[in-house]
Motif scaffolding. Structure first.
Motif, mmCIF file in Angstrom:
data_model
loop_
_atom_site.group_PDB
_atom_site.id
_atom_site.type_symbol
_atom_site.label_atom_id
_atom_site.label_comp_id
_atom_site.label_asym_id
_atom_site.label_seq_id
_atom_site.Cartn_x
_atom_site.Cartn_y
_atom_site.Cartn_z
ATOM 1 N N VAL A 199 16.834 -30.225 80.198
ATOM 2 C CA VAL A 199 15.891 -31.366 79.471
ATOM 3 C C VAL A 199 16.897 -32.500 79.337
ATOM 4 O O VAL A 199 17.989 -32.294 78.851
ATOM 5 C CB VAL A 199 15.299 -30.729 78.305
ATOM 6 C CG1 VAL A 199 14.596 -32.086 77.453
ATOM 7 C CG2 VAL A 199 14.441 -29.594 78.542
ATOM 8 N N SER A 200 16.193 -33.813 79.520
ATOM 9 C CA SER A 200 17.037 -34.942 79.434
ATOM 10 C C SER A 200 17.571 -35.379 77.972
ATOM 11 O O SER A 200 16.619 -35.041 76.986
ATOM 12 C CB SER A 200 16.374 -36.178 79.802
ATOM 13 O OG SER A 200 17.155 -37.559 79.576
ATOM 14 N N LYS A 201 18.721 -35.879 77.712
ATOM 15 C CA LYS A 201 19.272 -36.360 76.563
ATOM 16 C C LYS A 201 19.376 -37.806 76.476
ATOM 17 O O LYS A 201 19.671 -38.443 75.307
ATOM 18 C CB LYS A 201 20.608 -35.815 76.291
ATOM 19 C CG LYS A 201 20.511 -34.104 76.048
ATOM 20 C CD LYS A 201 22.106 -33.662 76.146
ATOM 21 C CE LYS A 201 23.056 -34.240 76.943
ATOM 22 N NZ LYS A 201 24.048 -33.257 77.259
ATOM 23 N N TYR A 202 18.632 -38.489 77.398
ATOM 24 C CA TYR A 202 18.770 -40.088 77.365
ATOM 25 C C TYR A 202 17.707 -40.530 76.374
ATOM 26 O O TYR A 202 16.757 -40.331 76.098
ATOM 27 C CB TYR A 202 18.274 -40.495 78.559
ATOM 28 C CG TYR A 202 18.236 -42.222 78.911
ATOM 29 C CD1 TYR A 202 19.428 -42.766 78.936
ATOM 30 C CD2 TYR A 202 16.758 -42.544 78.785
ATOM 31 C CE1 TYR A 202 19.296 -44.044 78.950
ATOM 32 C CE2 TYR A 202 16.885 -43.920 78.656
ATOM 33 C CZ TYR A 202 18.194 -44.812 78.920
ATOM 34 O OH TYR A 202 17.966 -46.046 78.881
ATOM 35 N N GLY A 203 18.536 -41.237 75.451
ATOM 36 C CA GLY A 203 17.734 -41.917 74.600
ATOM 37 C C GLY A 203 17.819 -40.914 73.328
ATOM 38 O O GLY A 203 17.050 -41.181 72.240
ATOM 39 N N GLU A 230 6.298 -30.153 80.265
ATOM 40 C CA GLU A 230 6.151 -31.777 80.133
ATOM 41 C C GLU A 230 7.533 -32.390 80.172
ATOM 42 O O GLU A 230 7.635 -33.398 80.796
ATOM 43 C CB GLU A 230 5.185 -31.917 79.037
ATOM 44 C CG GLU A 230 4.745 -33.195 79.080
ATOM 45 C CD GLU A 230 3.506 -33.619 80.305
ATOM 46 O OE1 GLU A 230 3.916 -34.310 81.105
ATOM 47 O OE2 GLU A 230 2.788 -32.527 80.288
ATOM 48 N N ILE A 231 8.630 -31.873 79.304
ATOM 49 C CA ILE A 231 9.624 -32.554 79.107
ATOM 50 C C ILE A 231 10.903 -31.968 79.821
ATOM 51 O O ILE A 231 11.854 -32.897 80.184
ATOM 52 C CB ILE A 231 10.279 -32.304 77.644
ATOM 53 C CG1 ILE A 231 10.455 -30.796 77.471
ATOM 54 C CG2 ILE A 231 9.270 -32.982 76.581
ATOM 55 C CD1 ILE A 231 11.252 -30.715 75.882
ATOM 56 N N PRO A 236 17.347 -39.306 86.644
ATOM 57 C CA PRO A 236 18.309 -40.091 86.597
ATOM 58 C C PRO A 236 18.991 -41.042 85.653
ATOM 59 O O PRO A 236 20.274 -41.413 85.958
ATOM 60 C CB PRO A 236 17.706 -41.094 87.852
ATOM 61 C CG PRO A 236 16.357 -41.145 87.610
ATOM 62 C CD PRO A 236 15.898 -39.758 86.757
ATOM 63 N N LYS A 237 18.592 -41.018 84.502
ATOM 64 C CA LYS A 237 19.305 -41.601 83.378
ATOM 65 C C LYS A 237 20.094 -40.844 82.503
ATOM 66 O O LYS A 237 20.713 -41.451 81.729
ATOM 67 C CB LYS A 237 18.156 -42.275 82.373
ATOM 68 C CG LYS A 237 17.445 -43.501 82.954
ATOM 69 C CD LYS A 237 16.186 -44.016 82.125
ATOM 70 C CE LYS A 237 15.399 -44.891 82.774
ATOM 71 N NZ LYS A 237 14.329 -45.257 81.706
ATOM 72 N N THR A 241 21.557 -33.850 83.671
ATOM 73 C CA THR A 241 20.332 -33.055 83.932
ATOM 74 C C THR A 241 20.553 -32.626 85.235
ATOM 75 O O THR A 241 21.224 -33.274 86.382
ATOM 76 C CB THR A 241 19.081 -33.811 84.084
ATOM 77 O OG1 THR A 241 19.177 -35.115 84.667
ATOM 78 C CG2 THR A 241 18.790 -34.147 82.508
ATOM 79 N N LYS A 242 19.802 -31.496 85.858
ATOM 80 C CA LYS A 242 20.067 -30.869 87.105
ATOM 81 C C LYS A 242 18.777 -31.278 87.802
ATOM 82 O O LYS A 242 17.663 -31.019 87.206
ATOM 83 C CB LYS A 242 20.304 -29.464 86.818
ATOM 84 C CG LYS A 242 21.569 -28.919 86.177
ATOM 85 C CD LYS A 242 22.707 -29.699 86.875
ATOM 86 C CE LYS A 242 24.058 -29.120 85.920
ATOM 87 N NZ LYS A 242 25.123 -29.667 86.289
ATOM 88 N N ASN A 243 18.808 -31.428 89.200
ATOM 89 C CA ASN A 243 17.802 -31.598 89.979
ATOM 90 C C ASN A 243 17.157 -30.293 90.639
ATOM 91 O O ASN A 243 17.251 -30.149 91.641
ATOM 92 C CB ASN A 243 18.057 -32.522 91.190
ATOM 93 C CG ASN A 243 16.901 -33.022 91.674
ATOM 94 O OD1 ASN A 243 15.886 -32.806 91.285
ATOM 95 N ND2 ASN A 243 17.138 -33.952 92.914
#
Length: 467
Positions: A199-203, A230-231, A236-237, A241-243
């Motif tokens: 899960v992204s940590k951006y922001g 959903e999350i 890319p930001k 994160t793993k693709n």
């Protein structure tokens, strides 16, 4: 009949989709609950009454017109107050950021809003997420809905309290040393720390970059799966994160656990555990065995390195992030957080490197263990929620620092990035929640959620602290 504010996403979504329930009606139920209880719980820092009502009306219009977006459409959700929300202040529980208004949304916030979530507000937390009690000198302490004199746990304490008491249908939290799992356990709800990179940590305001994880808190396992779908996913930001493809976690939930190998640690996790916690978690393990799970006893000696690696890593990385502010404006921090940050400045580069080497050793221990089992089960925390301000608790004749005890059982999964979900297993004799954590292989959230769902289906707790 279950009140609207105590229903899960899985229960509410069909009602909203079929137009048997209005998003506005649901939101009004949540805000009425907030008005009744939050003066006692102090779970919210910022309420978004007008904005939420506008979003609920928009969701209602969309659904009535046949444009149903999915199971989160029209669902009222509050967020831990370290997620960037465009145009809405984000304090991270600190006086330093009390007037900070981001210019953009965190990636996970953007994804939730895109799914039609109605944002009710920003939830209380331990200052800068650096603490496990949610005692906050700037915005006030969060109170446990099972007993207002007790802590919620932290740092996502407002999130867990709000979900447990019906002031938010679900929430998002962050977990660096147990900050999703600990308050979920102490407040009697379900909390997932996904795999690092899932899960992204951006922001999201960081605590410690290499330990931070983002995940959902909810009243049921299916809700966790709904939110995770959903999350989760590559961003890319956020280069961490793993693709990797996002699974349909819900489709796997109810397949049962027949033949799954369930590891029970013989060292570390059950050490110095309150007798009631140990009994209830071991009873839950036996229940899983009766559902078809195969119990395998395992030993992971490398876990002895966990507290050294966690404390050095979290303190060093947090102090690096806060260094300039700490030098110029130390008095702006709460005393507890300032002392932790000042302590982090004292660790040497040698100690930090040794901590990272210890992490690798712990990872190898888990890797070896997961060649024998599919999941591990242990207590989420070894004690029940202490009273607010209580700095020592007695466990088996020994006096313990509750915060260190919380971190001790949470740290291995932060250090390794392994997924772990906390699931309530009942109430102690003092009517405080007890929970187990189910730990899995990297990116195998499906399996740990499947085990959690099997237990929940057979032993539905649906804990409701306040009528």
């Amino acid at each position: 009949m279950t009140a609207l504010y105590y229903k899960t996403i899985a229960e509410l979504a069909p009602l909203l989709e079929k137009k048997e329930l209005s998003p506005v009606e649901l939101l009004q139920s949540i805000f009425s609950r907030i008005d009744d209880l939050d003066s006692k719980l102090n779970s919210y820092i910022t309420l978004l009454r007008d904005e939420a009502l506008e979003s609920a009306k928009k969701a209602e219009t969309e659904i009535m017109a046949g444009h149903y977006k999915g199971q989160l459409h029209g669902i009222p959700i509050g967020l831990k107050d370290l997620f960037y929300t465009k145009g809405i202040r984000t304090t991270a529980g600190s006086a330093i950021l009390k007037d900070f208004v981001p210019q953009y949304n965190a990636t996970v916030v953007e994804r939730l809003l895109g799914a039609g979530v109605v944002l009710t507000g920003k939830l209380n937390m331990h200052e800068y997420a650096f603490g496990a009690t949610n005692e906050n000198s700037h915005f006030g302490d969060a109170h446990n809905p099972w007993n207002f004199d007790h802590i919620t746990g932290g740092s996502s304490g407002g999130s867990a309290a709000a979900v447990a008491a019906g002031l938010s249908v679900a929430s998002l939290g962050s977990d660096t040393g147990g900050s999703i799992r600990t308050p979920s356990a102490l407040c009697g709800v379900v909390g997932l720390k996904p795999t690092f990179g899932r899960v992204s940590k951006y922001g999201v305001v960081p605590l410690a970059w290499s330990l931070d994880h983002i995940g959902p808190i909810a009243r049921g396992v299916e809700d966790i799966a709904i939110i995770l779908e959903e999350i989760a996913g590559y961003d890319p930001k956020d280069p961490t994160t793993k693709n990797k493809p996002v699974e349909s976690y819900r489709s796997e939930l109810f397949k049962g656990i027949d033949g799954l190998k369930i590891g029970v640690p013989m060292n570390y996790y059950f050490d110095d555990t309150h007798p009631e916690v140990e009994t209830m978690v071991r009873t839950a393990i036996q229940a899983l065995q009766s559902l078809g799970g195969e119990i395998v006893e395992v030993t992971i000696p490398e876990l002895a390195l966990s507290m050294f690696a966690e404390i050095v890593t979290i303190s060093s990385e947090a102090s690096a992030y806060h260094h300039e502010t700490l030098v110029t404006n130390a008095v702006a921090y709460g005393d507890d957080v300032r002392l932790l940050l000042e302590g982090g400045e004292l660790f040497s580069a040698v100690q930090y490197v040794k901590a990272q080497q210890a992490r690798r050793v712990i990872q190898e221990g888990f890797k070896r263990t997961f060649q024998q089992v599919d999941v591990l089960i242990a207590p989420t925390v070894p004690i029940m929620a202490p009273r607010i301000g209580e700095r020592q608790v007695e466990v088996n004749g020994k006096f313990k620092d509750p915060v260190m005890e919380f971190v001790r059982l949470a740290a291995p999964c932060n250090l390794t990035g392994l997924p772990s979900v906390s699931v309530p297993v009942g109430l102690s004799s003092s009517r405080l929640p007890v929970a187990m954590q189910i730990i899995g292989k990297p990116f195998d959230e499906s399996t740990i959620l499947r085990v959690a769902a099997a237990y929940e289906k057979e032993f539905p707790l649906n804990l409701m602290p306040i009528e």
